[in-house]
Design a protein around this motif. Structure first.
Motif, PDB file in Angstrom:
ATOM      1  N   CYS A 275       0.823  -1.216   0.000  1.00  0.00           N
ATOM      2  CA  CYS A 275       0.000   0.000   0.000  1.00  0.00           C
ATOM      3  C   CYS A 275       0.851   1.259   0.000  1.00  0.00           C
ATOM      4  O   CYS A 275       0.563   2.226  -0.725  1.00  0.00           O
ATOM      5  CB  CYS A 275      -0.922   0.003   1.210  1.00  0.00           C
ATOM      6  N   LEU A 276       1.905   1.266   0.801  1.00  0.00           N
ATOM      7  CA  LEU A 276       2.766   2.447   0.849  1.00  0.00           C
ATOM      8  C   LEU A 276       3.434   2.689  -0.501  1.00  0.00           C
ATOM      9  O   LEU A 276       3.545   3.835  -0.960  1.00  0.00           O
ATOM     10  CB  LEU A 276       3.813   2.278   1.949  1.00  0.00           C
ATOM     11  N   GLU A 277       3.861   1.615  -1.160  1.00  0.00           N
ATOM     12  CA  GLU A 277       4.461   1.763  -2.486  1.00  0.00           C
ATOM     13  C   GLU A 277       3.430   2.255  -3.495  1.00  0.00           C
ATOM     14  O   GLU A 277       3.717   3.113  -4.331  1.00  0.00           O
ATOM     15  CB  GLU A 277       5.067   0.437  -2.942  1.00  0.00           C
ATOM     16  N   GLN A 278       2.202   1.735  -3.423  1.00  0.00           N
ATOM     17  CA  GLN A 278       1.145   2.177  -4.340  1.00  0.00           C
ATOM     18  C   GLN A 278       0.839   3.655  -4.141  1.00  0.00           C
ATOM     19  O   GLN A 278       0.627   4.393  -5.114  1.00  0.00           O
ATOM     20  CB  GLN A 278      -0.121   1.340  -4.116  1.00  0.00           C
ATOM     21  N   GLU A 279       0.822   4.105  -2.902  1.00  0.00           N
ATOM     22  CA  GLU A 279       0.569   5.521  -2.633  1.00  0.00           C
ATOM     23  C   GLU A 279       1.683   6.396  -3.214  1.00  0.00           C
ATOM     24  O   GLU A 279       1.417   7.468  -3.779  1.00  0.00           O
ATOM     25  CB  GLU A 279       0.447   5.755  -1.127  1.00  0.00           C
ATOM     26  N   ARG A 280       2.937   5.946  -3.098  1.00  0.00           N
ATOM     27  CA  ARG A 280       4.055   6.705  -3.675  1.00  0.00           C
ATOM     28  C   ARG A 280       3.924   6.779  -5.191  1.00  0.00           C
ATOM     29  O   ARG A 280       4.106   7.846  -5.798  1.00  0.00           O
ATOM     30  CB  ARG A 280       5.387   6.060  -3.285  1.00  0.00           C
ATOM     31  N   LEU A 281       3.604   5.636  -5.801  1.00  0.00           N
ATOM     32  CA  LEU A 281       3.454   5.600  -7.255  1.00  0.00           C
ATOM     33  C   LEU A 281       2.321   6.520  -7.707  1.00  0.00           C
ATOM     34  O   LEU A 281       2.486   7.300  -8.659  1.00  0.00           O
ATOM     35  CB  LEU A 281       3.182   4.164  -7.716  1.00  0.00           C
ATOM     36  N   GLU A 282       1.189   6.458  -7.041  1.00  0.00           N
ATOM     37  CA  GLU A 282       0.041   7.252  -7.473  1.00  0.00           C
ATOM     38  C   GLU A 282       0.277   8.745  -7.264  1.00  0.00           C
ATOM     39  O   GLU A 282      -0.215   9.571  -8.047  1.00  0.00           O
ATOM     40  CB  GLU A 282      -1.224   6.774  -6.764  1.00  0.00           C
ATOM     41  N   ALA A 283       1.025   9.113  -6.242  1.00  0.00           N
ATOM     42  CA  ALA A 283       1.372  10.522  -6.055  1.00  0.00           C
ATOM     43  C   ALA A 283       2.227  11.006  -7.217  1.00  0.00           C
ATOM     44  O   ALA A 283       2.042  12.124  -7.733  1.00  0.00           O
ATOM     45  CB  ALA A 283       2.100  10.711  -4.730  1.00  0.00           C
ATOM     46  N   TRP A 284       3.164  10.164  -7.658  1.00  0.00           N
ATOM     47  CA  TRP A 284       4.009  10.523  -8.800  1.00  0.00           C
ATOM     48  C   TRP A 284       3.170  10.591 -10.079  1.00  0.00           C
ATOM     49  O   TRP A 284       3.332  11.520 -10.898  1.00  0.00           O
ATOM     50  CB  TRP A 284       5.141   9.506  -8.960  1.00  0.00           C
ATOM     51  N   LEU A 285       2.248   9.630 -10.266  1.00  0.00           N
ATOM     52  CA  LEU A 285       1.381   9.655 -11.449  1.00  0.00           C
ATOM     53  C   LEU A 285       0.522  10.918 -11.483  1.00  0.00           C
ATOM     54  O   LEU A 285       0.322  11.512 -12.542  1.00  0.00           O
ATOM     55  CB  LEU A 285       0.489   8.407 -11.461  1.00  0.00           C
ATOM     56  N   MET A 286       0.049  11.339 -10.320  1.00  0.00           N
ATOM     57  CA  MET A 286      -0.750  12.562 -10.274  1.00  0.00           C
ATOM     58  C   MET A 286       0.083  13.772 -10.680  1.00  0.00           C
ATOM     59  O   MET A 286      -0.401  14.683 -11.372  1.00  0.00           O
ATOM     60  CB  MET A 286      -1.327  12.757  -8.874  1.00  0.00           C
ATOM     61  N   SER A 287       1.353  13.783 -10.281  1.00  0.00           N
ATOM     62  CA  SER A 287       2.219  14.891 -10.683  1.00  0.00           C
ATOM     63  C   SER A 287       2.421  14.898 -12.194  1.00  0.00           C
ATOM     64  O   SER A 287       2.522  15.966 -12.814  1.00  0.00           O
ATOM     65  CB  SER A 287       3.565  14.808  -9.956  1.00  0.00           C
ATOM     66  N   GLU A 288       2.465  13.706 -12.801  1.00  0.00           N
ATOM     67  CA  GLU A 288       2.582  13.616 -14.256  1.00  0.00           C
ATOM     68  C   GLU A 288       1.315  14.113 -14.940  1.00  0.00           C
ATOM     69  O   GLU A 288       1.368  14.794 -15.967  1.00  0.00           O
ATOM     70  CB  GLU A 288       2.893  12.171 -14.662  1.00  0.00           C
ATOM     71  N   VAL A 289       0.166  13.771 -14.386  1.00  0.00           N
ATOM     72  CA  VAL A 289      -1.104  14.265 -14.928  1.00  0.00           C
ATOM     73  C   VAL A 289      -1.139  15.788 -14.853  1.00  0.00           C
ATOM     74  O   VAL A 289      -1.578  16.469 -15.790  1.00  0.00           O
ATOM     75  CB  VAL A 289      -2.295  13.643 -14.170  1.00  0.00           C
ATOM     76  N   ASP A 290      -0.672  16.336 -13.733  1.00  0.00           N
ATOM     77  CA  ASP A 290      -0.643  17.795 -13.577  1.00  0.00           C
ATOM     78  C   ASP A 290       0.243  18.460 -14.631  1.00  0.00           C
ATOM     79  O   ASP A 290       0.007  19.620 -15.013  1.00  0.00           O
ATOM     80  CB  ASP A 290      -0.135  18.165 -12.185  1.00  0.00           C
ATOM     81  N   LYS A 291       1.260  17.718 -15.110  1.00  0.00           N
ATOM     82  CA  LYS A 291       2.141  18.253 -16.156  1.00  0.00           C
ATOM     83  C   LYS A 291       1.528  18.141 -17.548  1.00  0.00           C
ATOM     84  O   LYS A 291       2.112  18.634 -18.519  1.00  0.00           O
ATOM     85  CB  LYS A 291       3.473  17.500 -16.139  1.00  0.00           C
ATOM     86  N   GLY A 292       0.376  17.465 -17.653  1.00  0.00           N
ATOM     87  CA  GLY A 292      -0.286  17.327 -18.943  1.00  0.00           C
ATOM     88  C   GLY A 292       0.009  16.030 -19.671  1.00  0.00           C
ATOM     89  O   GLY A 292      -0.343  15.885 -20.848  1.00  0.00           O
ATOM     90  N   VAL A 293       0.646  15.073 -18.998  1.00  0.00           N
ATOM     91  CA  VAL A 293       0.959  13.793 -19.637  1.00  0.00           C
ATOM     92  C   VAL A 293      -0.339  13.032 -19.883  1.00  0.00           C
ATOM     93  O   VAL A 293      -1.164  12.889 -18.977  1.00  0.00           O
ATOM     94  CB  VAL A 293       1.911  12.961 -18.751  1.00  0.00           C
ATOM     95  N   PRO A 294      -0.577  12.523 -21.117  1.00  0.00           N
ATOM     96  CA  PRO A 294      -1.805  11.772 -21.402  1.00  0.00           C
ATOM     97  C   PRO A 294      -1.828  10.424 -20.682  1.00  0.00           C
ATOM     98  O   PRO A 294      -0.784   9.867 -20.329  1.00  0.00           O
ATOM     99  CB  PRO A 294      -1.777  11.596 -22.922  1.00  0.00           C
ATOM    100  N   LEU A 295      -3.028   9.898 -20.460  1.00  0.00           N
ATOM    101  CA  LEU A 295      -3.201   8.690 -19.660  1.00  0.00           C
ATOM    102  C   LEU A 295      -2.699   7.402 -20.300  1.00  0.00           C
ATOM    103  O   LEU A 295      -2.153   6.547 -19.593  1.00  0.00           O
ATOM    104  CB  LEU A 295      -4.678   8.524 -19.283  1.00  0.00           C
ATOM    105  N   PRO A 296      -2.883   7.185 -21.622  1.00  0.00           N
ATOM    106  CA  PRO A 296      -2.407   5.909 -22.183  1.00  0.00           C
ATOM    107  C   PRO A 296      -0.917   5.696 -21.934  1.00  0.00           C
ATOM    108  O   PRO A 296      -0.083   6.558 -22.250  1.00  0.00           O
ATOM    109  CB  PRO A 296      -2.708   6.061 -23.682  1.00  0.00           C
ATOM    110  N   GLY A 297      -0.583   4.583 -21.316  1.00  0.00           N
ATOM    111  CA  GLY A 297       0.799   4.282 -20.982  1.00  0.00           C
ATOM    112  C   GLY A 297       1.232   4.839 -19.637  1.00  0.00           C
ATOM    113  O   GLY A 297       2.234   4.406 -19.076  1.00  0.00           O
ATOM    114  N   LEU A 298       0.449   5.815 -19.136  1.00  0.00           N
ATOM    115  CA  LEU A 298       0.763   6.404 -17.828  1.00  0.00           C
ATOM    116  C   LEU A 298       0.024   5.676 -16.719  1.00  0.00           C
ATOM    117  O   LEU A 298       0.607   5.307 -15.705  1.00  0.00           O
ATOM    118  CB  LEU A 298       0.394   7.890 -17.815  1.00  0.00           C
ATOM    119  N   TYR A 299      -1.267   5.467 -16.945  1.00  0.00           N
ATOM    120  CA  TYR A 299      -2.106   4.871 -15.900  1.00  0.00           C
ATOM    121  C   TYR A 299      -3.073   3.882 -16.514  1.00  0.00           C
ATOM    122  O   TYR A 299      -4.021   4.300 -17.177  1.00  0.00           O
ATOM    123  CB  TYR A 299      -2.870   5.974 -15.173  1.00  0.00           C
TER     124      TYR A 299
END
Length: 232
Positions: free
Chosen positions: A192-216
């Motif tokens: 769970c702790l690793e998943q939370e770290r990963l999802e926080a990083w993914l959210m930062s990528e979304v905030d940068k405008g990275v499209p979802l395919p291949g990201l999440y």
């Protein structure tokens, strides 16, 4: 792993993340249906399950006199250890309040972390005044004996359609109540702790405008970028 370290860790993990991690381990039925926080803005809480069980009301047993019985909710509350989360199997009955303000106040005095039930509470203004955090299916004026008979504590129960055993770990937040089987708490915590770290990083990528395919969900390239961002 000590309870204190587990509780500290899971306070930073959403119930949504926990259900995802448990799903990956084949555990689908862990979220208790129909339970919502009685008061808005309650913090995420974690504790070991202390279970209580009701059965349908039977007229010779479900009486006000039963409240003084050795097998009573009052006796069960006096057996609750500090830091536990009381999980009450009320069979989904919503027209008889299992606990009111006096019982909830006593639970608070004993250091109980929260009350979780698929039933309802009564004396709602008083219950909220005790500041005992409650997750339940609503409120009702009639007492428990109007629809239920209390039969015991610290045995396996069903709450919101989920099997709960004494000492399982319970996590509650705005999304409801989730159980983590006692035997797998540590491995689930790490995942769970690793998943939370990963999802926080993914959210930062979304905030940068990275499209979802291949990201999440992340593909191999995204995974590599994530590991690099962590200095791995």
């Amino acid at each position: 792993m000590s309870d204190s370290s587990a509780i500290a860790a899971f306070r930073s993990v959403t119930t949504a993340t926990i259900t995802t991690i448990l799903l990956k381990r084949g555990l689908r039925n862990v979220w208790m249906r129909g339970l919502v926080p009685l008061a808005p803005g309650q913090e995420r809480l974690v504790g070991r399950a202390f279970t209580l069980r009701f059965v349908p009301a039977r007229e010779d047993l479900a009486t006000p006199e039963s409240w003084s019985s050795p097998t009573s909710t009052r006796a069960a509350i006096e057996a609750m250890p500090e830091g536990c989360i009381a999980v009450v199997d009320a069979m989904g009955v919503t027209d008889a309040g299992i606990f009111g303000d006096i019982l909830c106040a006593r639970m608070g005095k004993r250091g109980v972390t929260a009350l979780v039930t698929d039933g309802v509470v009564r004396d709602v203004a008083g219950v909220m005044g005790t500041r005992l955090p409650v997750w339940c299916a609503g409120v009702a004026a009639p007492p428990s004996v109007a629809g239920l008979t209390f039969v015991g504590w610290q045995e396996p129960v069903g709450c919101g359609g989920v099997a709960i055993f004494p000492d399982d770990l319970i996590v509650v937040d705005d999304d409801g109540a989730v159980v983590i089987p006692a035997a797998i708490v540590e491995e689930v915590k790490d995942a769970c702790l690793e998943q939370e770290r990963l999802e926080a990083w993914l959210m930062s990528e979304v905030d940068k405008g990275v499209p979802l395919p291949g990201l999440y969900p992340p593909n191999a390239e995204t995974r590599a970028r994530y590991e690099k961002s962590r200095g791995s």
